[in-house]
Design a protein around this motif. Structure first.
Motif, PDB file in Angstrom:
ATOM      1  N   ILE A   1     -10.763 -19.448  36.282  1.00  0.00           N
ATOM      2  CA  ILE A   1     -11.751 -20.024  37.194  1.00  0.00           C
ATOM      3  C   ILE A   1     -12.664 -20.962  36.413  1.00  0.00           C
ATOM      4  O   ILE A   1     -13.200 -20.593  35.357  1.00  0.00           O
ATOM      5  N   VAL A   2     -12.823 -22.185  36.927  1.00  0.00           N
ATOM      6  CA  VAL A   2     -13.697 -23.174  36.284  1.00  0.00           C
ATOM      7  C   VAL A   2     -14.772 -23.611  37.281  1.00  0.00           C
ATOM      8  O   VAL A   2     -14.538 -23.672  38.483  1.00  0.00           O
ATOM      9  N   GLN A   3     -15.944 -23.903  36.762  1.00  0.00           N
ATOM     10  CA  GLN A   3     -17.058 -24.345  37.595  1.00  0.00           C
ATOM     11  C   GLN A   3     -16.925 -25.835  37.910  1.00  0.00           C
ATOM     12  O   GLN A   3     -16.549 -26.628  37.043  1.00  0.00           O
ATOM     13  N   THR A   4     -17.233 -26.191  39.153  1.00  0.00           N
ATOM     14  CA  THR A   4     -17.202 -27.594  39.572  1.00  0.00           C
ATOM     15  C   THR A   4     -18.525 -28.045  40.186  1.00  0.00           C
ATOM     16  O   THR A   4     -18.799 -29.240  40.230  1.00  0.00           O
ATOM     17  N   ALA A   5     -19.309 -27.109  40.697  1.00  0.00           N
ATOM     18  CA  ALA A   5     -20.600 -27.377  41.362  1.00  0.00           C
ATOM     19  C   ALA A   5     -20.429 -28.120  42.679  1.00  0.00           C
ATOM     20  O   ALA A   5     -21.421 -28.536  43.287  1.00  0.00           O
ATOM     21  N   ARG A   6     -19.224 -28.265  43.171  1.00  0.00           N
ATOM     22  CA  ARG A   6     -18.987 -28.914  44.463  1.00  0.00           C
ATOM     23  C   ARG A   6     -19.100 -27.853  45.552  1.00  0.00           C
ATOM     24  O   ARG A   6     -18.427 -26.826  45.489  1.00  0.00           O
TER      25      ARG A   6
ATOM     26  N   GLU B   1     -10.009 -21.989  41.151  1.00  0.00           N
ATOM     27  CA  GLU B   1      -9.019 -21.257  40.364  1.00  0.00           C
ATOM     28  C   GLU B   1      -7.912 -22.223  39.955  1.00  0.00           C
ATOM     29  O   GLU B   1      -7.322 -22.894  40.794  1.00  0.00           O
ATOM     30  N   GLN B   2      -7.651 -22.295  38.680  1.00  0.00           N
ATOM     31  CA  GLN B   2      -6.632 -23.199  38.171  1.00  0.00           C
ATOM     32  C   GLN B   2      -5.227 -22.578  38.299  1.00  0.00           C
ATOM     33  O   GLN B   2      -5.073 -21.403  38.632  1.00  0.00           O
ATOM     34  N   SER B   3      -4.218 -23.379  38.040  1.00  0.00           N
ATOM     35  CA  SER B   3      -2.842 -22.887  38.034  1.00  0.00           C
ATOM     36  C   SER B   3      -2.688 -21.827  36.950  1.00  0.00           C
ATOM     37  O   SER B   3      -3.328 -21.894  35.899  1.00  0.00           O
ATOM     38  N   ASN B   4      -1.839 -20.822  37.205  1.00  0.00           N
ATOM     39  CA  ASN B   4      -1.607 -19.793  36.192  1.00  0.00           C
ATOM     40  C   ASN B   4      -0.368 -20.081  35.346  1.00  0.00           C
ATOM     41  O   ASN B   4       0.137 -19.203  34.648  1.00  0.00           O
ATOM     42  N   VAL B   5       0.125 -21.323  35.404  1.00  0.00           N
ATOM     43  CA  VAL B   5       1.299 -21.712  34.602  1.00  0.00           C
ATOM     44  C   VAL B   5       0.904 -21.777  33.129  1.00  0.00           C
ATOM     45  O   VAL B   5      -0.073 -22.439  32.763  1.00  0.00           O
ATOM     46  N   ASN B   6       1.660 -21.095  32.290  1.00  0.00           N
ATOM     47  CA  ASN B   6       1.485 -21.161  30.833  1.00  0.00           C
ATOM     48  C   ASN B   6       2.444 -22.237  30.314  1.00  0.00           C
ATOM     49  O   ASN B   6       3.653 -22.023  30.237  1.00  0.00           O
ATOM     50  N   LEU B   7       1.904 -23.406  29.970  1.00  0.00           N
ATOM     51  CA  LEU B   7       2.756 -24.534  29.580  1.00  0.00           C
ATOM     52  C   LEU B   7       3.591 -24.232  28.340  1.00  0.00           C
ATOM     53  O   LEU B   7       4.773 -24.599  28.283  1.00  0.00           O
ATOM     54  N   THR B   8       2.992 -23.547  27.382  1.00  0.00           N
ATOM     55  CA  THR B   8       3.738 -23.232  26.158  1.00  0.00           C
ATOM     56  C   THR B   8       4.944 -22.355  26.471  1.00  0.00           C
ATOM     57  O   THR B   8       6.068 -22.615  26.018  1.00  0.00           O
ATOM     58  N   GLN B   9       4.731 -21.311  27.276  1.00  0.00           N
ATOM     59  CA  GLN B   9       5.822 -20.423  27.645  1.00  0.00           C
ATOM     60  C   GLN B   9       6.862 -21.153  28.487  1.00  0.00           C
ATOM     61  O   GLN B   9       8.069 -20.919  28.350  1.00  0.00           O
TER      62      GLN B   9
END
Length: 247
Positions: free
Chosen positions: A71-76, A202-210
């Motif tokens: 989860i990241v803050q956007t203030a929107r 809430e961002q994507s839960n994709v692990n790019l490295t994996q």
């Protein structure tokens, strides 16, 4: 020989499907609320001359990662992130109720509250319609309130409440529209304890490295299956040459 060829071809099809799934996950690594899809390889059972296997329906993926994303803050004001294992109810393209974790909401020109991918957000009596307003806010229980044009900012008016549902105890599948659906139809029960955080996503839960590691591993498996098919061809040609009578 036929069984060897069938095994190789089945393996190739499975690896191609897995590669497409991995590529789709990588492409959606930055998509808000996206849950990574998975491929489950079922065991094939040979019985006599027949073959029994399970087929997945075309409108669903085999499985997906249900873990929450960061989860990241956007203030929107219209950005919301679920802080519980609950889902936002939306109206799918066919008119049925489906569910998403995508919380980048906006008000369409028609006044309908919708997600970033255009699905109307469901309220207590259907899609939520927002009247003309000078400000809008969403409470942690999903209540949507506005200050009407020319209204008193200290007296906001409640217009509806976002329907938040719980998948616990229900069989759900992820559709090709990236929405959660109840398997066999129906709707999920409302989660009265659901909480969300406004001004966050809430961002994507994709692990790019994996995902990249999985892609390389899957490519190697594909090469093995292709080599098996080539070997079957060589064996078939060798067997055919033994059957030829000398001139």
């Amino acid at each position: 020989m036929d069984r060897l060829v069938y095994t190789a071809m089945s393996g190739l099809r499975s690896q191609m499907a897995a590669q497409a799934t991995i590529a789709n996950n990588i492409a959606n690594a930055s998509t808000t609320g996206f849950r990574a899809e998975r491929i489950s390889f079922d065991r094939l059972v040979l019985q006599g001359e027949g073959l029994q296997t399970r087929q997945f329906a075309a409108e669903e993926v085999s499985d997906f990662d249900r873990r929450a994303g960061t989860i990241v803050q956007t203030a929107r004001p219209l950005d919301v992130a679920m802080t519980t294992d609950s889902w936002i109810a939306v109206q799918a393209a066919d008119g049925s109720e489906a569910y998403t974790r995508r919380g980048d909401l906006s008000v369409a020109p028609s006044g309908v509250l919708e997600t970033g991918d255009g699905f109307p957000v469901m309220g207590s009596g259907g899609p939520i319609t927002v009247p003309p307003h000078q400000s809008i806010a969403i409470a942690d229980d999903g209540t949507v309130s506005i200050v009407p044009l020319g209204g008193d900012p200290t007296q906001p008016q409640v217009i509806d409440k976002i329907r938040l549902a719980s998948p616990e105890g229900s069989q759900t599948v992820k559709g090709l529209d990236n929405l959660l659906h109840v398997k066999g139809g129906g709707v999920l029960p409302e989660d009265l304890d659901a909480k969300l955080r406004a001004g966050a996503l809430e961002q994507s839960n994709v692990n790019l490295t994996q995902a990249l590691v999985d892609m390389i591993d899957n490519q190697r498996s594909y090469e093995v299956q292709a080599g098996l098919l080539k070997e079957a061809k060589t064996m078939d040609e060798s067997a055919a040459s033994l059957m030829r009578l000398p001139a």
